[in-house]
Design an enzyme around this catalytic site. Structure first.
Site, mmCIF file in Angstrom:
data_model
loop_
_atom_site.group_PDB
_atom_site.id
_atom_site.type_symbol
_atom_site.label_atom_id
_atom_site.label_comp_id
_atom_site.label_asym_id
_atom_site.label_seq_id
_atom_site.Cartn_x
_atom_site.Cartn_y
_atom_site.Cartn_z
ATOM 1 N N CYS A 95 0.936 -1.005 0.275
ATOM 2 C CA CYS A 95 -0.033 -0.117 -0.027
ATOM 3 C C CYS A 95 1.045 0.759 0.379
ATOM 4 O O CYS A 95 2.065 1.416 -0.255
ATOM 5 C CB CYS A 95 -0.855 0.550 1.660
ATOM 6 N N LEU A 127 -3.133 -2.413 -1.855
ATOM 7 C CA LEU A 127 -3.257 -3.150 -2.492
ATOM 8 C C LEU A 127 -3.406 -4.551 -1.660
ATOM 9 O O LEU A 127 -2.827 -4.700 -1.303
ATOM 10 C CB LEU A 127 -2.047 -2.858 -3.411
ATOM 11 N N ASN A 140 2.987 -0.632 5.350
ATOM 12 C CA ASN A 140 3.021 -0.845 4.228
ATOM 13 C C ASN A 140 3.494 -2.582 4.220
ATOM 14 O O ASN A 140 4.967 -1.975 5.064
ATOM 15 C CB ASN A 140 3.679 -0.295 3.185
ATOM 16 N N ASP A 166 -1.841 -10.004 8.634
ATOM 17 C CA ASP A 166 -0.853 -8.945 9.571
ATOM 18 C C ASP A 166 -0.099 -8.009 10.498
ATOM 19 O O ASP A 166 0.071 -7.708 11.379
ATOM 20 C CB ASP A 166 0.715 -9.699 9.154
#
Length: 599
Positions: free
Chosen positions: A2, A51, A77, A102
């Site tokens: 991301c 994403l 990210n 996660d």
């Protein structure tokens, strides 16, 4: 994967910046096309562009976790490959989870262990956690995922995955004396922790920092000396074990995976191992229009890839896509690849990788790459050529005096050579060893590898795919760092230990194929196209190249198709047409980013 943005100041009300935060996050839509999320308190604004790779339904961010009536917030990210192991441990301590993401595991780990949570994580990550009183900001050990920050005069910190977000916040792209030295002396590599922009910094790999009113980066991991007690056969077996473990870890995904296949040693190992877990596997390779017609072998690129790729496909049948790029597209994407990176990069090596990534994104969100093996296993000539590793500056720079002679008197007055040599020595002083192999590994992982990882992340995420690099493993790097040099170059081959470890999995001529760099175009059509573009740019009186280069020497360089500069500007590829493309990217950068020079 991301893009993340955080704006924080614990002494000011920041809600007036809500609109600005949304605009900054929108600049990373390609990095995270699947979801946008925001969390705003008076003192901390967080944004996230996602994403979706893991827990597609429940993994949206920013994410909250409440523990003992205190709320913790994260924008993150990356991927934590050992999250199941960590999650099981946290469950035993009484933590519970609402998602399979996660992200939630990182939050709970931080609540339990504070900064020591970083010792648990095996993966790639850059994240910011807010507990209402302070920020915790961290980046993975090897720098696979980017993280940039800026502190404004009011004490507000701005953190983002891409520099363009911070430039938008600042409203100006200023490059001072230090930035010019970075760009022209060291570029496209950069001093660890620095960018070319005034007051914008990169959090170094293996560092974290807390922020309340100020912040100071703290190193939590770096390469260190350990005794190597394994004999040669045990070392070969251990290398094989570590690489297999890293590949297997990185296959965690809720979307289909693919691999990039060049027919070289590294990508062939990744493909061979991945095919043991995923069938049918999809692979991708890249070439250029008329490459067979125009290819000319030279010192660094001795063979084309096609025959080796076919050998791999015969042994490991995959659903294979051969991507052939047109010369015009390579040229036309120099601008977009520059914008993806936010600075001049590796020219058409970047634009070709961007086009390659866009083709992959039509079918896949995740691709595994053989990137980073050369920096860790000693694949580059400067690991074994004495005239390169004995230079008093970075071994991927050659003919430094010839390079510096291209600049005008104003740039020459910056004493770039002294700056380069000082940065080189500063890096060596960080590890305090005279072991040549250790010095090369450290220099490469801190500098050269970071340049390639920035390319990989910027171009793939701009194409909305995630690239994974199994060779960029802390365990592999630490083991190789302490392994005897003779093992690394066993049988007098670069990456000898890696070849020996996987010889049985590969066709013999691939297992012993000489290292070839990422393929560049050899077409005279491209050479002509980029020469015309660069010549045309000279008609622009505001061309930033005039601020840096001696005009007559620049014209000579262009008129000779770049052949007046005979050695690669950087690494193994940037000469001739590629160097012309790099200069053209500098021109575009000055124009598009409205660069304000202060030197």
């Amino acid at each position: 994967m991301c893009g993340i943005v955080t704006i924080c100041n614990y002494t000011r009300n920041l809600l007036e910046y809500e609109e600005k935060l949304v605009r900054m996050a929108s600049l990373m839509t390609k990095r995270g096309p699947d979801h946008e999320g925001y969390f705003m308190t008076p003192h901390c604004l967080m944004a996230h562009r996602r994403l979706s790779i893991i827990d597609l339904k429940n993994g949206n961010q920013p994410m909250l976790y409440t523990w003992n009536d205190k709320i913790y917030r994260i924008t993150y990210n990356g991927e934590i490959y050992n999250m199941i192991k960590i999650k099981n441990h946290l469950l035993s301590l009484g933590y519970t989870f609402e998602t399979m993401s996660d992200t939630e595991v990182i939050l709970a780990s931080y609540i339990e262990y504070q900064e020591n949570c970083l010792d648990l994580f095996e993966g790639i990550f850059a994240f910011v956690i807010d507990d209402g009183e302070k920020l915790f900001i961290a980046r993975d050990q090897l720098g696979v995922k980017p993280l940039y920050y800026f502190i404004d005069p009011n004490g507000t910190i701005v953190i983002a995955s891409e520099i363009k977000c911070i430039l938008d916040y600042k409203g100006a792209a200023i490059v001072d004396r230090e930035g010019v030295k970075e760009l022209l002396g060291l570029g496209p590599s950069l001093t660890p922790g620095h960018t070319i922009y005034k007051d914008i910094y990169s959090l170094r790999p293996g560092y974290y920092m807390y922020f309340q009113k100020t912040c100071e980066p703290v190193c939590y991991w770096k390469l260190h000396d350990e005794p190597h007690t394994d004999n040669l056969q045990e070392t070969i077996a251990k290398v094989r074990e570590l690489v297999i473990e890293s590949v297997q870890q990185q296959l965690i995904s809720d979307v289909p995976l693919s691999t990039m296949l060049s027919g070289g040693l590294d990508s062939s190992i990744i493909t061979a191992l991945t095919s043991q877990y995923i069938q049918p596997l999809t692979t991708y390779s890249i070439t250029y229009e008329d490459q067979e017609k125009y290819f000319k072998a030279y010192d660094y690129q001795t063979t084309m890839d096609d025959d080796y790729i076919q050998e791999m496909l015969s042994r490991y049948p995959t659903h294979h896509y051969k991507i052939t790029l047109k010369q015009e597209d390579l040229l036309n994407n120099l601008e977009e690849s520059l914008i993806a990176r936010d600075m001049p990069g590796m020219a058409d090596v970047d634009s070709s990788f961007l086009l390659f990534s866009k083709e992959i994104s039509k079918n896949h969100k995740v691709a595994l790459s053989g990137e980073c093996a050369d920096e860790i296993f000693g694949g580059y000539p400067w690991f074994y050529k004495e005239e390169l590793y004995n230079q008093p500056y970075f071994p991927w720079m050659r003919d430094l005096d010839l390079k510096l002679d291209l600049f005008n008197e104003k740039v020459k007055a910056l004493n770039l050579k002294d700056y380069i040599m000082q940065k080189y020595q500063d890096t060596l002083n960080e590890i305090n060893t005279t072991d040549q192999k250790k010095q090369m590994i450290y220099l490469n992982t801190q500098w050269f590898m970071q340049t390639l990882l920035t390319r990989a992340d910027s171009q793939t995420m701009h194409s909305s795919i995630e690239v994974r690099v199994p060779f960029a493993s802390v365990k592999i790097l630490q083991y190789l760092y302490n392994m005897p040099r003779a093992y690394m170059f066993m049988n007098n081959e670069e990456k000898g230990i890696l070849r020996q470890a996987f010889e049985d999995l590969l066709p013999a001529d691939i297992a012993h194929r000489k290292k070839n760099p990422y393929p560049k175009t050899h077409s005279p059509i491209y050479k002509q196209l980029i020469q015309e573009k660069l010549k045309e740019s000279l008609n622009d009186p505001s061309n930033i190249l005039y601020s840096f280069f001696d005009k007559s020497k620049l014209e000579t360089f262009i008129n000779t198709h770049g052949e007046s500069f005979t050695a690669p500007w950087f690494g193994q590829l940037m000469m001739g047409p590629q160097l012309m493309a790099y200069f053209y990217q500098i021109y575009l950068w000055g124009k598009i980013y409205h660069i304000q020079l202060e030197f």
